[in-house]
Scaffold this motif. Structure first.
Motif, PDB file in Angstrom:
ATOM      1  N   VAL A  54      72.722  32.152 -30.448  1.00  0.00           N
ATOM      2  CA  VAL A  54      73.168  33.444 -29.935  1.00  0.00           C
ATOM      3  C   VAL A  54      73.634  34.278 -31.109  1.00  0.00           C
ATOM      4  CG1 VAL A  54      75.000  34.561 -28.595  1.00  0.00           C
ATOM      5  CG2 VAL A  54      73.836  32.563 -27.667  1.00  0.00           C
ATOM      6  N   LYS A  55      73.429  35.572 -31.012  1.00  0.00           N
ATOM      7  CA  LYS A  55      73.931  36.490 -32.024  1.00  0.00           C
ATOM      8  C   LYS A  55      74.796  37.544 -31.365  1.00  0.00           C
ATOM      9  CE  LYS A  55      71.861  40.159 -33.027  1.00  0.00           C
ATOM     10  NZ  LYS A  55      71.095  41.280 -33.592  1.00  0.00           N
ATOM     11  N   LEU A  56      75.844  37.937 -32.064  1.00  0.00           N
ATOM     12  CA  LEU A  56      76.635  39.080 -31.642  1.00  0.00           C
ATOM     13  C   LEU A  56      76.243  40.281 -32.481  1.00  0.00           C
ATOM     14  CD1 LEU A  56      80.237  37.649 -31.119  1.00  0.00           C
ATOM     15  CD2 LEU A  56      78.359  37.852 -29.473  1.00  0.00           C
ATOM     16  N   GLY A  57      76.304  41.434 -31.872  1.00  0.00           N
ATOM     17  CA  GLY A  57      75.968  42.657 -32.587  1.00  0.00           C
ATOM     18  C   GLY A  57      77.070  43.683 -32.449  1.00  0.00           C
ATOM     19  N   LEU A  58      77.116  44.578 -33.406  1.00  0.00           N
ATOM     20  CA  LEU A  58      78.069  45.684 -33.407  1.00  0.00           C
ATOM     21  C   LEU A  58      79.511  45.176 -33.418  1.00  0.00           C
ATOM     22  CD1 LEU A  58      76.254  47.958 -30.801  1.00  0.00           C
ATOM     23  CD2 LEU A  58      75.830  47.725 -33.247  1.00  0.00           C
ATOM     24  N   PRO A 189      84.813  32.624 -28.852  1.00  0.00           N
ATOM     25  CA  PRO A 189      85.211  32.986 -27.487  1.00  0.00           C
ATOM     26  C   PRO A 189      84.515  34.241 -26.974  1.00  0.00           C
ATOM     27  CG  PRO A 189      86.997  33.398 -29.036  1.00  0.00           C
ATOM     28  CD  PRO A 189      85.970  32.624 -29.771  1.00  0.00           C
ATOM     29  N   GLU A 190      84.217  35.169 -27.884  1.00  0.00           N
ATOM     30  CA  GLU A 190      83.518  36.385 -27.463  1.00  0.00           C
ATOM     31  C   GLU A 190      82.111  36.057 -26.980  1.00  0.00           C
ATOM     32  OE1 GLU A 190      83.529  40.655 -26.966  1.00  0.00           O
ATOM     33  OE2 GLU A 190      85.074  39.130 -27.187  1.00  0.00           O
ATOM     34  N   ALA A 191      81.419  35.194 -27.711  1.00  0.00           N
ATOM     35  CA  ALA A 191      80.069  34.804 -27.309  1.00  0.00           C
ATOM     36  C   ALA A 191      80.095  34.021 -26.005  1.00  0.00           C
ATOM     37  CB  ALA A 191      79.411  33.982 -28.408  1.00  0.00           C
ATOM     38  N   ALA A 192      81.087  33.149 -25.855  1.00  0.00           N
ATOM     39  CA  ALA A 192      81.200  32.384 -24.613  1.00  0.00           C
ATOM     40  C   ALA A 192      81.467  33.308 -23.435  1.00  0.00           C
ATOM     41  CB  ALA A 192      82.299  31.345 -24.747  1.00  0.00           C
ATOM     42  N   GLY A 196      78.047  33.016 -21.823  1.00  0.00           N
ATOM     43  CA  GLY A 196      78.235  31.793 -21.041  1.00  0.00           C
ATOM     44  C   GLY A 196      78.197  30.565 -21.934  1.00  0.00           C
ATOM     45  N   GLU A 197      77.676  29.483 -21.414  1.00  0.00           N
ATOM     46  CA  GLU A 197      77.682  28.209 -22.138  1.00  0.00           C
ATOM     47  C   GLU A 197      76.930  28.292 -23.468  1.00  0.00           C
ATOM     48  OE1 GLU A 197      76.191  23.559 -21.565  1.00  0.00           O
ATOM     49  OE2 GLU A 197      75.665  25.098 -20.107  1.00  0.00           O
ATOM     50  N   TRP A 202      73.556  24.786 -31.377  1.00  0.00           N
ATOM     51  CA  TRP A 202      73.166  26.187 -31.463  1.00  0.00           C
ATOM     52  C   TRP A 202      73.810  26.853 -32.678  1.00  0.00           C
ATOM     53  CZ3 TRP A 202      73.089  29.251 -26.200  1.00  0.00           C
ATOM     54  CH2 TRP A 202      71.929  28.897 -25.501  1.00  0.00           C
ATOM     55  N   VAL A 203      73.102  27.839 -33.196  1.00  0.00           N
ATOM     56  CA  VAL A 203      73.622  28.706 -34.251  1.00  0.00           C
ATOM     57  C   VAL A 203      74.250  29.927 -33.588  1.00  0.00           C
ATOM     58  CG1 VAL A 203      72.993  30.200 -36.187  1.00  0.00           C
ATOM     59  CG2 VAL A 203      71.920  27.951 -35.939  1.00  0.00           C
ATOM     60  N   LEU A 204      75.417  30.306 -34.050  1.00  0.00           N
ATOM     61  CA  LEU A 204      76.075  31.529 -33.603  1.00  0.00           C
ATOM     62  C   LEU A 204      76.213  32.463 -34.790  1.00  0.00           C
ATOM     63  CD1 LEU A 204      77.715  33.377 -31.737  1.00  0.00           C
ATOM     64  CD2 LEU A 204      79.722  31.927 -32.197  1.00  0.00           C
TER      65      LEU A 204
END
Length: 237
Positions: A54-58, A189-192, A196-197, A202-204
């Motif tokens: 999963v990736k977070l953006g911004l 915690p933001e990605a979760a 979700g799970e 996994w790579v974050l």
């Protein structure tokens, strides 16, 4: 509408042809955009790709300012997006690629098991790299590729480490891991919350520490994160 937009975004990526923005008439809001993203990623999985992270953006003020939006978003990473450290990315498979320095975490047991310097390759499927918040979410947050350096234990001061992005040996961007949510560990915690799970292994990608820069033919990109080391990739000529 969801399947139609997903199909158009998928075709744009496969044919490397930028799309016009969908505009207000498409009725694309944030909730619908994530449904489009689901359908878009499902198309890639249907072709044999596997979701590996999963990736977070911004997550940084620089990225919010650059893209004209103000909300953290998320997207999926697949195994086909992975580029080996020091590897070469074929620019003929992209529309208008850019790179940005990241911090990557390895997820195990719902917790952060390790950290590494990383590079994310982004490539919006929209014309002129311009889009609304909903449009970029639908486009899987411009995800195109990622490079992860060597994994290592997370240092206590990971919340404020210097970040350097070099292109062909010249400084392109300078930043700090503090730009990533104030502390990149907050990405877990933001990605979760958003995705979700998070599965073991996994790579974050926690988010970019600086604004993105264009990736041009033949360019050599190196990211250095203080205490975490370096990671690099090269663009095909």
């Amino acid at each position: 509408m969801i399947d139609t937009i997903a199909a158009r975004l998928d075709e744009a990526a496969v044919t490397r042809t930028a799309l016009a923005q969908f505009g207000a008439d498409a009725g694309l809001d944030v909730a619908t955009a994530y449904q489009v993203q689901d359908a878009l990623v499902a198309r890639r999985v249907g072709r044999g790709e596997a979701v590996v992270g999963v990736k977070l953006g911004l997550t940084s003020r620089a990225k919010m300012t650059q893209m004209g939006v103000d909300e953290v978003i998320w997207g999926r990473l697949t195994d086909a997006m992975h580029i080996c450290d020091g590897g070469t990315v074929d620019l003929s498979g992209h529309i208008h690629p850019k790179v940005e320095p990241e911090v990557a975490f390895l997820v195990e047991g719902g917790a952060i098991a390790a950290v590494a310097p990383a590079v994310e390759l982004i490539d919006s499927r929209y014309r002129d790299f311009r889009f609304t918040l909903a449009e970029v979410i639908a486009d899987n947050t411009s995800a195109s590729g990622f490079v992860v350096g060597p994994w290592q234990p997370v240092p206590d001061n990971v919340d404020n480490l210097g970040v350097l992005l070099e292109v062909d040996g010249r400084v392109a961007q300078v930043g700090s891991t503090a730009a990533i949510l104030g502390d990149p560990r907050r990405a877990l915690p933001e990605a979760a919350r958003l995705a979700g799970e998070l599965r073991d292994g996994w790579v974050l990608l926690a988010g970019a520490a600086t604004a993105a820069v264009p990736l041009t033919p033949g360019a050599h990109v190196r990211v250095t994160v203080e205490q975490l080391g370096t990671v690099s990739l090269r663009a095909s000529a």
